[in-house]
Design a protein around this motif. Structure first.
Motif, PDB file in Angstrom:
ATOM      1  N   ARG A  14       0.834  -1.151  -0.068  1.00  0.00           N
ATOM      2  CA  ARG A  14       0.056   0.035  -0.074  1.00  0.00           C
ATOM      3  C   ARG A  14       0.665   1.375   0.217  1.00  0.00           C
ATOM      4  O   ARG A  14       0.408   2.247  -0.765  1.00  0.00           O
ATOM      5  N   ARG A  15       1.895   1.309   0.885  1.00  0.00           N
ATOM      6  CA  ARG A  15       2.837   2.486   0.815  1.00  0.00           C
ATOM      7  C   ARG A  15       3.177   2.939  -0.714  1.00  0.00           C
ATOM      8  O   ARG A  15       3.210   3.917  -0.970  1.00  0.00           O
ATOM      9  N   ARG A  16       3.531   2.001  -1.269  1.00  0.00           N
ATOM     10  CA  ARG A  16       3.984   2.256  -2.696  1.00  0.00           C
ATOM     11  C   ARG A  16       2.870   2.950  -3.518  1.00  0.00           C
ATOM     12  O   ARG A  16       2.971   3.925  -4.102  1.00  0.00           O
ATOM     13  N   ARG A  18       0.414   4.682  -2.154  1.00  0.00           N
ATOM     14  CA  ARG A  18       0.354   6.020  -2.096  1.00  0.00           C
ATOM     15  C   ARG A  18       1.075   7.000  -2.729  1.00  0.00           C
ATOM     16  O   ARG A  18       0.881   7.995  -2.769  1.00  0.00           O
ATOM     17  N   ASP A  19       2.535   6.347  -3.200  1.00  0.00           N
ATOM     18  CA  ASP A  19       3.399   7.288  -3.860  1.00  0.00           C
ATOM     19  C   ASP A  19       2.801   7.341  -5.079  1.00  0.00           C
ATOM     20  O   ASP A  19       3.063   8.546  -5.620  1.00  0.00           O
ATOM     21  N   PRO A  22      -2.492   8.269  -7.923  1.00  0.00           N
ATOM     22  CA  PRO A  22      -3.220   9.867  -7.506  1.00  0.00           C
ATOM     23  C   PRO A  22      -4.209   9.969  -6.483  1.00  0.00           C
ATOM     24  O   PRO A  22      -4.543  10.930  -6.068  1.00  0.00           O
ATOM     25  N   ALA A  25      -2.509  10.048  -1.942  1.00  0.00           N
ATOM     26  CA  ALA A  25      -1.852  11.096  -1.447  1.00  0.00           C
ATOM     27  C   ALA A  25      -3.006  12.242  -1.296  1.00  0.00           C
ATOM     28  O   ALA A  25      -3.311  12.639  -2.655  1.00  0.00           O
ATOM     29  N   PRO A  26      -2.835  13.244  -0.344  1.00  0.00           N
ATOM     30  CA  PRO A  26      -3.836  14.369  -0.824  1.00  0.00           C
ATOM     31  C   PRO A  26      -3.040  15.477  -1.543  1.00  0.00           C
ATOM     32  O   PRO A  26      -1.680  15.204  -1.377  1.00  0.00           O
TER      33      PRO A  26
ATOM     34  N   THR B   5       8.985  -4.842  -0.434  1.00  0.00           N
ATOM     35  CA  THR B   5       7.619  -4.600  -0.293  1.00  0.00           C
ATOM     36  C   THR B   5       6.913  -5.855  -0.384  1.00  0.00           C
ATOM     37  O   THR B   5       5.911  -6.092   0.252  1.00  0.00           O
ATOM     38  N   ASP B 114       5.207  15.754   0.548  1.00  0.00           N
ATOM     39  CA  ASP B 114       4.442  14.221   1.137  1.00  0.00           C
ATOM     40  C   ASP B 114       3.204  14.404   0.523  1.00  0.00           C
ATOM     41  O   ASP B 114       2.484  13.465   0.434  1.00  0.00           O
ATOM     42  N   ARG B 115       2.765  15.514  -0.078  1.00  0.00           N
ATOM     43  CA  ARG B 115       1.686  15.755  -0.887  1.00  0.00           C
ATOM     44  C   ARG B 115       1.830  15.462  -2.296  1.00  0.00           C
ATOM     45  O   ARG B 115       2.935  15.916  -2.872  1.00  0.00           O
ATOM     46  N   ARG B 116       0.590  15.453  -3.016  1.00  0.00           N
ATOM     47  CA  ARG B 116       0.617  15.382  -4.474  1.00  0.00           C
ATOM     48  C   ARG B 116       0.742  16.768  -5.112  1.00  0.00           C
ATOM     49  O   ARG B 116       0.118  17.634  -4.692  1.00  0.00           O
ATOM     50  N   ARG B 120       6.000  16.398  -8.942  1.00  0.00           N
ATOM     51  CA  ARG B 120       6.708  16.159  -7.572  1.00  0.00           C
ATOM     52  C   ARG B 120       7.906  15.455  -7.591  1.00  0.00           C
ATOM     53  O   ARG B 120       8.865  15.703  -6.852  1.00  0.00           O
ATOM     54  N   GLN B 205       6.105   9.207   5.149  1.00  0.00           N
ATOM     55  CA  GLN B 205       5.501   8.332   4.161  1.00  0.00           C
ATOM     56  C   GLN B 205       5.272   6.788   4.690  1.00  0.00           C
ATOM     57  O   GLN B 205       4.641   6.016   4.428  1.00  0.00           O
TER      58      GLN B 205
END
Lengths: 293, 320
Positions: A14-16, A18-19, A22, A25-26, B5, B114-116, B120, B205
């Motif tokens: 999941r972390r990836r 989030r990266d 789109p 991540a907010p 991961t 940390d945000r989009r 970025r 993150q």
């Protein structure tokens, strides 16, 4: 935050997501996006200026106010390369590569003995390695200088190789241990139960997990050796001087060769810049001794 | 770590050893460790012991006949000599300001990244460049291409701005001799902020998304979420950044050597540079060694704190 939470969150795919995704991540508001870019450009400006100046003629480099639109040229680089920088770059490459290889040869078995088949009191050993990083290099320079001078090893590449190895070994042990600790014990034991010998276990089970770690460790060691200055400038003279020594040495008439200085600075920084850009995420983990995943 | 991961989540492990180990099997375990351990002891510990011994001698290599044991008088000198006291002070000021400023700036940048937002990835890549440029190259760049009073970027930009508003020329400030310490601090903060940013970004993150979401659902404001959830979570990453930053910045030699040569006077001479001068300019080996030992003691103070921080991270890893 509990250990369990850190470990699982970092490990889950999941972390990836989030990266990359789109949707997760907010988003940054337009105003803050502007601020983010402004800050980025402010930090990058000196680097951009260095590279730009490197492609200028001396006369254009030393104007005030700065001339952004002066014609670009490769003259500075060709002057550097055909004149004098090459032996220094070769010295740097030799010292960094050989020291990195030596570090790996020492660190990988040590990390194995600290994680997969841990010795007794392995945490104490880990902290001993770490504690050597807290000794400032300068405090050891004097005896090292005296010994090296006595045995006639001043101005010798191999002196730098040995010192850089000692400088990077603790970091490498810490990093490699944290990578080898990722190998699940169950798989190792299952392999052993199935009758796999040590070579097979290492090759089939450990190596695939440890390879990215090995690459990251090599990268960090290479960067530190390539950039090291204090030993380089105090223990070498003419034969074995690496690139940082060239940089401080060639500005004889202060500021007269600004464009060439920038070209040299760009050239010597290039290997690390490329390697660092290519492995940004690995860099953090390495620099924090494996503590940050 | 991309490849890692995909690993299955580690479960409880069976005990590693089942039988009591024999002496032979113990040594078999220790064997792979020994080369690294012995190498480290020989190359790092022995020189330090030598430094300790030399620090108790009065020893100037220009007067080799006068070499004699003087006990702790070199240490008295370190703490009473004006230059050395100054160097201790400068080291403290330099290290503290560089670390604090770069952690704060790094935190700000990490929160932004940390945000989009558009580009970025590119922004992150550009941001870490200062950390990757060879430190000596960076120092020369700041000294000659930016701070130089005649054709440096700083005065050049000032001139351009002044001309824009119709004035003839801007002021010609010699930044390094007018503001030596700030000039040094700014160059080092520029170099270290990306490092802090990377550590703190990794921390951000690793934040569990569901907690943040729960906070949002409960109606917490952004500031509240940051103060009560993000900041406590980031604490250990901030500590790690401070500790590692201090260890590296205390040792700063290249920037002082290149940008200010410790000057003007001894306004920016830090301990590593002062030791270098004592060794290679004054040839006072005993004094240099004593000052070196003082640096080590200072570092051990930081290190004690450091070990606590690293040990806490370490415990989390081993206990999972």
């Amino acid at each position: 935050m509990s250990a369990q939470a850190t470990a699982t969150v970092v490990r889950r795919p999941r972390r990836r997501k989030r990266d990359d995704d789109p949707g997760l991540a907010p988003r940054l508001s337009p105003l803050w996006t502007f601020v983010a870019w402004l800050a980025t450009l402010a930090f990058f400006a000196p680097v951009a200026w260095m590279v730009l100046t490197a492609f200028h003629q001396e006369a254009d480099a030393a104007t005030n106010p700065p001339s952004l639109l002066a014609p670009l040229t490769l003259d500075q680089f060709s002057l550097l390369l055909e004149r004098d920088i090459t032996p220094y770059l070769l010295n740097s490459a030799m010292a960094s590569v050989f020291s990195t290889l030596l570090v790996l040869a020492l660190a990988v078995p040590a990390a194995y003995a600290l994680s997969i088949k841990p010795v007794e009191k392995w945490t104490d050993v880990m902290f001993f390695f770490l504690s050597t990083k807290f000794l400032p290099l300068i405090a050891a320079l004097l005896p090292i200088y005296m010994i090296v001078k006595d045995i006639g090893m001043l101005d010798n590449i191999w002196t730098l190789v040995l010192l850089y190895t000692a400088m990077n070994l603790p970091i490498a042990v810490w990093m490699m241990r944290s990578f080898l600790a990722e190998v699940p014990k169950e798989i190792l034991e299952a392999a052993e139960v199935d009758g796999a010998g040590l070579p097979t276990v290492l090759l089939r089970v450990v190596a695939p997990v440890a390879m990215p770690g090995l690459a990251a460790t090599s990268l960090i060691c290479f960067i530190f050796s390539w950039n090291e200055f204090m030993f380089a400038v105090n223990l070498t003279a003419t034969q074995a001087s690496p690139a940082p020594v060239f940089l401080v040495g060639f500005i004889t008439n202060e500021g007269l060769f600004l464009a060439r200085l920038c070209a040299a600075a760009t050239l010597v920084s290039l290997p690390v810049l490329i390697a660092g850009f290519a492995a940004q995420d690995k860099l953090v983990r390495g620099l924090s001794l494996g503590a940050v995943k | 770590m991309t490849t890692l991961t995909e690993l299955p989540k580690p479960t409880t492990r069976p005990p590693v050893r089942r039988t009591k180990p024999t002496t032979l099997s113990k040594w078999r375990r220790r064997f792979p460790l020994l080369p690294a351990l012995i190498f480290t002891i020989v190359v790092t510990q022995l020189p330090f012991v030598a430094t300790l011994v030399i620090s108790t001698f009065q020893w100037n290599i220009l007067r080799p006949d006068e070499r004699r044991f003087t006990g702790l008088s070199n240490y008295t000198l370190v703490f009473t000599d004006d230059r050395l006291r100054h160097a201790v002070l400068n080291t403290g000021v330099l290290t503290a300001s560089v670390v604090v400023l770069s952690v704060l700036l790094g935190l700000g940048l990490a929160l932004l990244l940390d945000r989009r937002f558009r580009g970025r990835g590119l922004a992150r890549t550009l941001l870490i460049a200062p950390f990757l440029v060879m430190p000596v190259a960076a120092a020369l760049l700041w000294k000659h291409a930016i701070y130089n009073p005649d054709y440096g970027l700083l005065n050049g930009t000032l001139n351009a701005v002044y001309r824009l508003f119709g004035a003839d020329n801007g002021p010609t400030v010699d930044w390094i001799s007018t503001f030596p310490m700030p000039a040094l601090v700014i160059a080092l903060v520029w170099q270290w902020t990306p490092f802090m940013m990377l550590i703190l970004l990794a921390g951000l993150q690793a934040q569990p998304g569901d907690v943040l979401e729960a906070a949002r659902v409960d109606g917490a404001s952004a500031v509240q979420t940051f103060r009560h959830i993000t900041l406590p979570h980031l604490r250990q990453y901030i500590e790690l950044g401070i500790v590692l930053g201090s260890i590296f910045v205390v040792q700063t030699f290249d920037a002082v050597f290149t940008i200010t040569q410790g000057g003007p006077g001894s306004q920016t001479t830090n301990l590593p540079y002062e030791i270098y001068l004592t060794m290679f300019r004054k040839f006072e080996y005993g004094q240099a060694a004593a000052a070196g030992v003082v640096v080590v003691i200072g570092s051990i103070v930081i290190a004690t704190f450091a070990l606590r921080v690293v040990a806490s991270l370490f415990r989390e890893e081993t206990s999972r």
